[in-house]
Design an enzyme around this catalytic site. Structure first.
Site, mmCIF file in Angstrom:
data_model
loop_
_atom_site.group_PDB
_atom_site.id
_atom_site.type_symbol
_atom_site.label_atom_id
_atom_site.label_comp_id
_atom_site.label_asym_id
_atom_site.label_seq_id
_atom_site.Cartn_x
_atom_site.Cartn_y
_atom_site.Cartn_z
ATOM 1 N N ARG A 120 36.814 41.305 40.480
ATOM 2 C CA ARG A 120 37.037 42.324 41.524
ATOM 3 C C ARG A 120 37.557 43.625 40.947
ATOM 4 O O ARG A 120 37.322 44.696 41.513
ATOM 5 C CB ARG A 120 37.961 41.767 42.617
ATOM 6 C CG ARG A 120 37.272 40.681 43.446
ATOM 7 C CD ARG A 120 38.187 40.143 44.529
ATOM 8 N NE ARG A 120 39.385 39.522 44.015
ATOM 9 C CZ ARG A 120 39.440 38.274 43.550
ATOM 10 N NH1 ARG A 120 38.358 37.517 43.553
ATOM 11 N NH2 ARG A 120 40.566 37.785 43.084
ATOM 12 N N GLU A 131 48.543 32.801 39.449
ATOM 13 C CA GLU A 131 49.204 32.240 40.639
ATOM 14 C C GLU A 131 48.582 30.866 40.913
ATOM 15 O O GLU A 131 49.242 29.959 41.377
ATOM 16 C CB GLU A 131 48.999 33.187 41.824
ATOM 17 C CG GLU A 131 49.804 32.848 43.048
ATOM 18 C CD GLU A 131 49.480 33.736 44.236
ATOM 19 O OE1 GLU A 131 48.596 34.598 44.118
ATOM 20 O OE2 GLU A 131 50.101 33.545 45.285
#
Ligand code: AMP
Length: 172
Positions: A60, A97
């Site tokens: 992204r 994460e």
């Protein structure tokens, strides 16, 4: 045009439990699909930039970094997941994460001392951005900034970026 912060908050969709339970995924595709919002975000990320290269982090980050590079009169450099770049690379591993990964940059991506902005969509734990900064430094260039659309402040990613103050268009 609505306030940029409001636009970003409205157009980034929360997807709970993706890609695994407990993670709220920040989906930027509604924002990318809105010409006015996408364009305003690129303008904001490129504003006042004086850099030689803009680095995008796969995948992204590419979508944001390439138009920022064009707008800023700079070149674009991809940082990719391991095994995707064809020529000689430097690599760095980091924790996410959700999971862990290895990213790479071409060894000859920068001229010595070039000024570089690193761009990604979301700053979460900061592991990705930190590894990207490390790669740019190892390739002989100088990171002058890390810019993201959205910072997840509760994950304290900012604290992992020693020496580089990240800039986020929106902090949640
Ligand atoms: P981190 O290394 O933890 O700062 O994670 C940042 C990278 O993982 C960025 O490339 C993001 O695209 C992606 N990422 C991490 N957490 C999220 C999230 N909650 N929503 C969307 N993308 C995320």
């Amino acid at each position: 045009m609505r306030d940029l912060t409001e636009l970003i908050l409205d157009l980034i969709r929360d997807v709970p439990d993706y890609p695994k339970p407990g993670i709220v995924f920040k989906d930027i595709t509604p924002l990318l699909a809105d010409h006015a919002a996408f364009s305003a975000v690129i303008d904001a990320l490129a504003e006042g930039l004086d850099v030689d290269k803009v680095v995008g982090i796969e995948a992204r980050g590419f979508i944001l970094a390439a138009p920022v590079a064009l707008r800023a009169g700079a070149g674009f450099v991809p940082i990719r997941k391991k095994g995707k770049l064809p020529a000689a690379t430097f690599d760095a591993s980091y924790d996410l994460e959700y999971g862990s990964a290895v990213i790479e940059v071409h060894r000859d991506a920068f001229a010595p001392g070039e000024r570089v902005l690193v761009v990604d969509d979301v700053l979460a734990t900061g592991g990705t951005a930190r590894a990207a900064v490390e790669l740019v430094n190892r390739a002989g260039a100088h990171v002058v900034g890390v810019s993201v659309l959205m910072e997840l402040a509760f994950l304290k990613g900012r604290e992992r970026l020693d020496g580089v103050e990240p800039r986020a268009l929106v902090v949640v």
